[in-house]
Design a protein around this motif. Structure first.
Motif, short mmCIF file in Angstrom:
data_model
loop_
_atom_site.label_atom_id
_atom_site.label_comp_id
_atom_site.label_asym_id
_atom_site.label_seq_id
_atom_site.Cartn_x
_atom_site.Cartn_y
_atom_site.Cartn_z
N PRO A 1 -47.24 16.50 8.77
CA PRO A 1 -46.53 15.23 8.90
C PRO A 1 -46.52 14.74 10.34
O PRO A 1 -46.54 15.53 11.27
N GLY A 2 -46.51 13.44 10.51
CA GLY A 2 -46.44 12.86 11.85
C GLY A 2 -45.02 12.76 12.34
O GLY A 2 -44.06 12.88 11.55
N PRO A 3 -44.83 12.52 13.65
CA PRO A 3 -43.46 12.42 14.20
C PRO A 3 -42.67 11.24 13.65
O PRO A 3 -41.45 11.24 13.71
N SER A 4 -43.37 10.23 13.12
CA SER A 4 -42.67 9.06 12.59
C SER A 4 -42.21 9.26 11.15
O SER A 4 -41.51 8.41 10.60
N SER A 5 -42.64 10.38 10.53
CA SER A 5 -42.26 10.61 9.14
C SER A 5 -41.79 12.05 8.95
O SER A 5 -42.42 12.83 8.24
N PRO A 6 -40.69 12.44 9.60
CA PRO A 6 -40.19 13.81 9.46
C PRO A 6 -39.73 14.07 8.03
O PRO A 6 -39.25 13.16 7.34
N LEU A 7 -39.90 15.31 7.60
CA LEU A 7 -39.54 15.69 6.24
C LEU A 7 -38.26 16.52 6.24
O LEU A 7 -38.00 17.27 7.17
N PRO A 8 -37.46 16.41 5.18
CA PRO A 8 -36.32 17.32 5.05
C PRO A 8 -36.84 18.71 4.71
O PRO A 8 -37.95 18.88 4.20
N GLY A 9 -36.06 19.71 5.00
CA GLY A 9 -36.49 21.07 4.68
C GLY A 9 -37.61 21.53 5.58
O GLY A 9 -37.77 21.08 6.72
N CYS A 10 -38.43 22.45 5.09
CA CYS A 10 -39.54 23.00 5.85
C CYS A 10 -40.68 22.00 5.90
O CYS A 10 -41.12 21.50 4.86
N SER A 11 -41.17 21.70 7.09
CA SER A 11 -42.23 20.71 7.25
C SER A 11 -43.55 21.16 6.65
O SER A 11 -44.42 20.34 6.35
N PHE A 12 -43.71 22.46 6.43
CA PHE A 12 -44.96 22.98 5.85
C PHE A 12 -44.91 23.03 4.33
O PHE A 12 -45.94 23.24 3.68
N ALA A 13 -43.75 22.79 3.75
CA ALA A 13 -43.58 22.95 2.30
C ALA A 13 -44.59 22.16 1.47
O ALA A 13 -45.11 22.68 0.47
N PRO A 14 -44.94 20.90 1.81
CA PRO A 14 -45.89 20.16 0.97
C PRO A 14 -47.28 20.80 0.90
O PRO A 14 -48.04 20.51 -0.04
N ARG A 15 -47.63 21.65 1.86
CA ARG A 15 -48.96 22.26 1.88
C ARG A 15 -48.92 23.75 1.53
O ARG A 15 -49.96 24.40 1.53
N CYS A 16 -47.74 24.25 1.29
CA CYS A 16 -47.56 25.70 1.11
C CYS A 16 -47.60 26.06 -0.37
O CYS A 16 -46.83 25.52 -1.18
N GLY A 17 -48.48 26.99 -0.72
CA GLY A 17 -48.56 27.44 -2.10
C GLY A 17 -47.43 28.34 -2.52
O GLY A 17 -47.31 28.68 -3.71
N HIS A 18 -46.56 28.74 -1.58
CA HIS A 18 -45.44 29.63 -1.90
C HIS A 18 -44.09 28.92 -1.85
O HIS A 18 -43.06 29.56 -2.00
N ALA A 19 -44.11 27.59 -1.65
CA ALA A 19 -42.86 26.85 -1.49
C ALA A 19 -42.09 26.76 -2.81
O ALA A 19 -42.67 26.64 -3.89
#
Length: 354
Positions: free
Chosen positions: A295-313
């Protein structure tokens, strides 16, 4: 990939102590886009720390922020950057006055920038760069030009360059490897305690990279300076660093000794990053690429920032931001820490590297 052994470190407290540092960039709307979030680490005398991660993860921003070399729109907006000077006093680099900061750079801490051709002034000879650096940053009696050139020649010989060939040359008259080694010599001119290197081997051929890395290892052993090494090359990180910090979306998500990171990584992103590099020995395997983009600095995510790409999330990963947790406590800043809600669970399942 062979991990370097952990170097012995004297028990005299950290040279550099970074605590809860945020770094951002002002936009045209006068808002601050945070590119580095809540980074903390210690670097002790003689240690070398590599910062690794994808492009845009905040490595270079952090390196520039440590010495307040950010562009005008950049700002260290929170935290402390404390440094122990040669005289034993400790200063917060964030609060240093402009003139004190100017003299601090190069004499206490220096930086080797990415792309030596852009770092040098193209209309000045290499000898002029050395003269200007000595006169601008050193304290005490101003040296004569002849004295400076004699010391500059010795520095160039340390990086295995011919002073007679290099000092009188303009930057464009040198090869890429010669320019990069000249820049390293220039950074060491005033015997700094800390050297920050931002991708020092980018765009160089493999043989030149090897020569520069070998010389850096020799210089570090001889001069005992500390290093922060910013790189995409995990092989260089394994060879040059005692410690490795993995950055993702502006956060330091895992830190540990080189052996911890390359053989016992506990964050899924670190494991995926290492798995994307083809091995140089053993069975031939196809490296696995990591889908998606950070994610870019203009679109921070709630929770773990790696979650959308993580197969274990799991759902909790998307809701709660993980805080760094110490997995293995060691002295002198060598503890293994990871910011992952499922790190221990995944390690038990064998999903991370072990």
């Amino acid at each position: 990939m062979t991990a370097s052994p952990t170097a012995p470190v004297p028990h005299e407290g950290p040279l550099l102590s970074v605590r809860n540092v945020d770094i951002g960039y002002r936009t045209g709307r006068r808002t601050l886009l945070t590119a580095v979030h809540d980074v903390s680490f210690d670097l002790h005398p003689g240690q070398s720390m590599a910062l690794v991660g994808e492009s845009g993860c905040g490595k270079t921003t952090l390196g520039l922020g440590l010495l307040r070399l950010l562009p005008r729109t950049g700002l260290v907006s929170a935290g402390e950057i404390r440094f122990r000077r040669k005289d034993g006093t400790t200063v917060d680099i964030r609060s240093m006055a402009k003139e004190d900061l100017r003299r601090f750079r190069w004499s206490e801490a220096a930086m080797v920038f990415q792309g030596a051709m852009n770092a040098f002034n193209p209309v000045l000879r290499i000898e002029d760069h050395f003269v200007d650096t000595f006169r601008a940053h050193e304290t005490g009696r101003p040296r004569r030009r002849r004295e400076i050139l004699e010391e500059s020649a010795a520095l160039l010989e340390m990086v295995r360059l011919d002073p007679a060939r290099v000092l009188g040359s303009f930057p464009h008259e040198l090869s890429g490897g010669m320019r990069q080694r000249s820049l390293i010599a220039l950074a060491l001119a005033l015997e700094p305690q800390l050297l920050i290197l931002d991708e020092p081997t980018t765009a160089l051929d493999l043989l030149t990279q090897r020569a520069i890395v070998e010389r850096l290892c020799e210089l570090r052993e001889a001069l005992r300076f500390s290093m922060v090494f910013i790189t995409h090359d995990l092989g260089l990180a394994a060879e040059l660093a005692d410690r490795v910090g993995t950055m993702y979306a502006g956060r330091l998500i895992e830190t540990g000794t080189t052996r911890d990171i390359f053989h016992r990584s506990r964050h899924p992103y670190t494991s995926a990053l290492i798995g994307s590099v083809p091995p140089i020995s053993g069975d031939l395997i196809v490296p696995e690429s990591l889908p998606g983009s950070p994610p870019g600095p203009s679109s921070p995510l709630p929770g773990c920032s790696f979650a959308p790409r993580c197969g274990h999330a799991v759902d909790l990963c998307r809701e709660r931001r993980p805080e760094p947790e110490v997995l293995h406590a060691r002295g002198d800043g060598l503890s293994h820490t990871v910011a992952c809600l499922r790190s221990r669970e995944l390690a038990a399942e064998g999903a991370t590297r072990d």
